[in-house]
Motif scaffolding. Structure first.
Motif, PDB file in Angstrom:
ATOM      1  N   LEU A  94     -15.967  22.360 -53.791  1.00 58.81           N
ATOM      2  CA  LEU A  94     -15.232  24.195 -54.345  1.00 58.81           C
ATOM      3  C   LEU A  94     -15.159  25.233 -53.440  1.00 58.81           C
ATOM      4  O   LEU A  94     -14.755  25.642 -53.440  1.00 58.81           O
ATOM      5  CB  LEU A  94     -16.294  24.439 -55.389  1.00 58.81           C
ATOM      6  CG  LEU A  94     -16.338  26.127 -55.845  1.00 58.81           C
ATOM      7  CD1 LEU A  94     -15.262  25.721 -57.036  1.00 58.81           C
ATOM      8  CD2 LEU A  94     -17.627  25.934 -57.840  1.00 58.81           C
ATOM      9  N   PRO A  95     -16.633  25.310 -52.602  1.00 53.06           N
ATOM     10  CA  PRO A  95     -16.608  26.672 -51.632  1.00 53.06           C
ATOM     11  C   PRO A  95     -15.733  26.568 -50.526  1.00 53.06           C
ATOM     12  O   PRO A  95     -14.835  27.227 -49.982  1.00 53.06           O
ATOM     13  CB  PRO A  95     -17.994  26.865 -51.069  1.00 53.06           C
ATOM     14  CG  PRO A  95     -18.528  25.507 -51.694  1.00 53.06           C
ATOM     15  CD  PRO A  95     -17.895  25.006 -53.069  1.00 53.06           C
ATOM     16  N   LEU A  96     -15.535  25.221 -50.472  1.00 51.19           N
ATOM     17  CA  LEU A  96     -14.884  24.254 -48.699  1.00 51.19           C
ATOM     18  C   LEU A  96     -13.382  25.141 -49.255  1.00 51.19           C
ATOM     19  O   LEU A  96     -12.231  25.641 -48.711  1.00 51.19           O
ATOM     20  CB  LEU A  96     -14.489  23.090 -49.302  1.00 51.19           C
ATOM     21  CG  LEU A  96     -15.399  22.741 -47.842  1.00 51.19           C
ATOM     22  CD1 LEU A  96     -16.034  21.073 -47.925  1.00 51.19           C
ATOM     23  CD2 LEU A  96     -15.289  22.950 -46.575  1.00 51.19           C
ATOM     24  N   ILE A  97     -12.461  24.714 -51.220  1.00 55.71           N
ATOM     25  CA  ILE A  97     -11.555  25.571 -51.227  1.00 55.71           C
ATOM     26  C   ILE A  97     -10.788  27.127 -50.993  1.00 55.71           C
ATOM     27  O   ILE A  97     -10.100  27.619 -50.427  1.00 55.71           O
ATOM     28  CB  ILE A  97     -10.796  24.851 -52.419  1.00 55.71           C
ATOM     29  CG1 ILE A  97     -10.889  23.509 -52.994  1.00 55.71           C
ATOM     30  CG2 ILE A  97      -9.505  25.456 -53.031  1.00 55.71           C
ATOM     31  CD1 ILE A  97     -10.518  22.876 -54.371  1.00 55.71           C
ATOM     32  N   ILE A  98     -12.206  27.392 -51.113  1.00 54.12           N
ATOM     33  CA  ILE A  98     -12.307  28.861 -51.519  1.00 54.12           C
ATOM     34  C   ILE A  98     -12.327  29.610 -50.022  1.00 54.12           C
ATOM     35  O   ILE A  98     -11.197  30.648 -49.498  1.00 54.12           O
ATOM     36  CB  ILE A  98     -12.908  29.381 -52.100  1.00 54.12           C
ATOM     37  CG1 ILE A  98     -13.500  28.938 -53.412  1.00 54.12           C
ATOM     38  CG2 ILE A  98     -13.599  31.407 -52.056  1.00 54.12           C
ATOM     39  CD1 ILE A  98     -12.382  30.119 -54.758  1.00 54.12           C
ATOM     40  N   VAL A  99     -13.038  29.116 -49.397  1.00 53.85           N
ATOM     41  CA  VAL A  99     -13.129  29.112 -47.574  1.00 53.85           C
ATOM     42  C   VAL A  99     -11.537  29.205 -46.835  1.00 53.85           C
ATOM     43  O   VAL A  99     -11.288  29.835 -46.583  1.00 53.85           O
ATOM     44  CB  VAL A  99     -14.145  28.245 -46.594  1.00 53.85           C
ATOM     45  CG1 VAL A  99     -14.040  28.831 -45.697  1.00 53.85           C
ATOM     46  CG2 VAL A  99     -15.132  29.089 -47.244  1.00 53.85           C
ATOM     47  N   THR A 100     -11.092  27.672 -47.247  1.00 57.96           N
ATOM     48  CA  THR A 100     -10.068  27.270 -46.682  1.00 57.96           C
ATOM     49  C   THR A 100      -8.607  28.523 -46.778  1.00 57.96           C
ATOM     50  O   THR A 100      -7.827  29.386 -46.412  1.00 57.96           O
ATOM     51  CB  THR A 100      -9.259  26.035 -47.699  1.00 57.96           C
ATOM     52  OG1 THR A 100     -10.084  25.000 -46.825  1.00 57.96           O
ATOM     53  CG2 THR A 100      -7.881  25.423 -46.695  1.00 57.96           C
TER      54      THR A 100
END
Length: 460
Positions: free
Chosen positions: A96-102
């Motif tokens: 979840l946060p990885l998608i936002i960070v990407t």
């Protein structure tokens, strides 16, 4: 030589480098045109020069605390920043946060590419789209080679940028300023707090980057030094460049229509090409960090489902594919750059600030830096697939930020009532801190006394 490691743990025998290099990497990454344009937004919001500088200094001093606190995790854990989020969100939940960070990395890559392409176009009459593609190719090549080359380039860039922008600063101080620029009585609370929010967010959005560039340092590197060099580098570089943006926007009408050309005009025709060259290097310097971070985040996401191996071939295709996505976005969005960029920074803050709060609370207040690194890579390990305490705390915080939001796309009711003041980032820090800390403290049953803590670590 191409970097061999990607998201895996860095063994002690491969640790190297000086903690002092963290100053140069965060100084040089902020000494670039995108930082200057971000600071200039204070004038666009209606602040005068005095209150713009105050907001920039305050926003950076506060936001950089969180950024540098993440940097201190690198030598201790020896893994990239975002994969460490699995210890809070679970191995699958961290997606979840990885998608936002990407999305954040790619957005910043696209925004910086536009400014660099403007410089290329003005200097060499290259079409904007052609300049965007050329910068993408150069950035892609450096990113594929990886960590050591990035550190080496940023050290050289830091020296060059400091010399050049000392000269630029001298020239700027010679410019006439509008009446009332330094008048402290001309104060507007809404734009002042909005500027602080954007500036603090600038630092907070570096949080997913920083441990990536300290993870190769020896594990016995003092956390105070890792924090201190990261904090000093990012604050000095950002305050300097944002302040220059404020001065130039106040003194030169329509400066933001083409900030690169405005800088070149300031230094004079005899230094024009060299100034363009420095602007382009600055964009390359920060976009390498953006692309490297995006590559690491995409790799971390895919590894949770596919057990992706960090081969040279996989590295090439992941970096190349990510660069293509960022380049396409640059070509598509450069016509409305300033509005798109402002919206991007604010939008990302609403998603990234709660992640920062959860990560730092877990690391410093709950586990005190003690993690099972092997379990971070095990979907069936002690951190599990999902940690619903972290996920729910994160989502609730994002929802509660909405009434405080102030963007061109949407203004929340509380922001309207406060005359446009954007306090969403403060909500994003406080709410998940409370919602995550107490349930997680009970769940992992952390002892409170020193001897108990030592026994707990040994038994674990």
């Amino acid at each position: 030589m191409i970097e061999k490691r990607t998201i895996e743990y860095i063994p002690e025998e491969e640790r190297h480098g000086s903690v002092r290099n963290l100053f140069s990497i965060w100084f040089s990454s902020n000494m670039q045109i995108t930082t200057l344009v971000t600071g200039a937004l204070a004038i666009e919001f209606g602040l005068n020069l005095f209150w713009s500088i105050v907001a920039i200094v305050l926003g950076n001093l506060v936001g950089a605390v969180f950024m540098a606190s993440h940097s201190a995790q690198g030598p201790k854990l020896g893994v990239p920043q975002m994969i460490q989020s699995r210890a809070q969100f679970g191995v699958i939940g961290a997606v979840l946060p990885l998608i936002i960070v990407t999305l954040m990395y790619i957005g910043f890559f696209a925004g910086s590419s536009v400014l660099g392409a403007q410089a290329l176009s003005s200097a060499f009459s290259i079409p904007i789209n052609g300049g965007i593609i050329l910068l993408g190719v150069i950035t892609c090549f450096i990113t594929i080679l990886g960590y050591d080359l990035i550190h080496r380039l940023e050290r050289y860039f830091a020296i060059l940028f400091a010399i050049v922008f000392l000269f630029v600063t001298y020239e700027i101080f010679r410019l006439p300023l509008p009446a009332g620029s330094w008048d402290p009585t001309h104060f507007d609370l809404g734009p002042f707090l909005l500027t602080i929010s954007i500036v603090a967010t600038w630092q907070l959005t570096y949080a997913p980057y920083v441990a990536d560039y300290s993870r190769y340092l020896p594990s016995n590197t003092p956390a105070s030094k890792t924090f201190g060099y990261s904090y000093a580098g990012t604050v000095v570089g950002t305050v300097w460049m944002m302040s220059l943006g404020v001065f130039l926007t106040a003194a030169i009408p329509k400066f933001l229509d083409n900030a690169s050309a405005g800088l070149v005009k300031l230094v004079g025709p005899q230094f024009g090409i060299f100034m363009y060259f420095v602007i382009i290097l600055g964009v390359i310097g920060v976009n390498v960090l953006n692309l490297y971070g995006a590559f690491m985040s995409v790799t971390t996401t895919l590894e949770a489902f596919t057990k992706l191996k960090g081969t040279t071939r996989a590295r090439f295709w992941l970096v190349f594919s990510t660069a293509i996505v960022g380049t396409v976005l640059s070509v598509w969005g450069h016509g409305n750059f300033l509005e798109n960029f402002e919206n991007l920074i604010l939008l990302l803050s609403y998603f990234m600030v709660p992640w920062t709060a959860i990560n730092l609370v877990d690391y410093y207040m709950l586990r005190h830096g003690e993690y099972n690194v092997e379990a971070i890579f095990d979907v069936n390990g002690e951190y599990g697939k999902f940690n619903w305490i972290a996920i729910s705390s994160y989502l609730v915080a994002v929802v509660l930020e909405i009434p405080f939001v102030n963007t061109t796309m949407y203004v929340g009711p509380i922001a309207k009532a406060l005359d446009g003041t954007d306090l969403a980032w403060m909500v994003g820090l406080v709410v998940p801190t409370v919602l995550y800390y107490y349930p997680m403290k009970k769940k992992i049953n952390i002892p409170s006394e020193g001897i108990q803590n030592e026994r707990f670590r040994i038994e674990k």
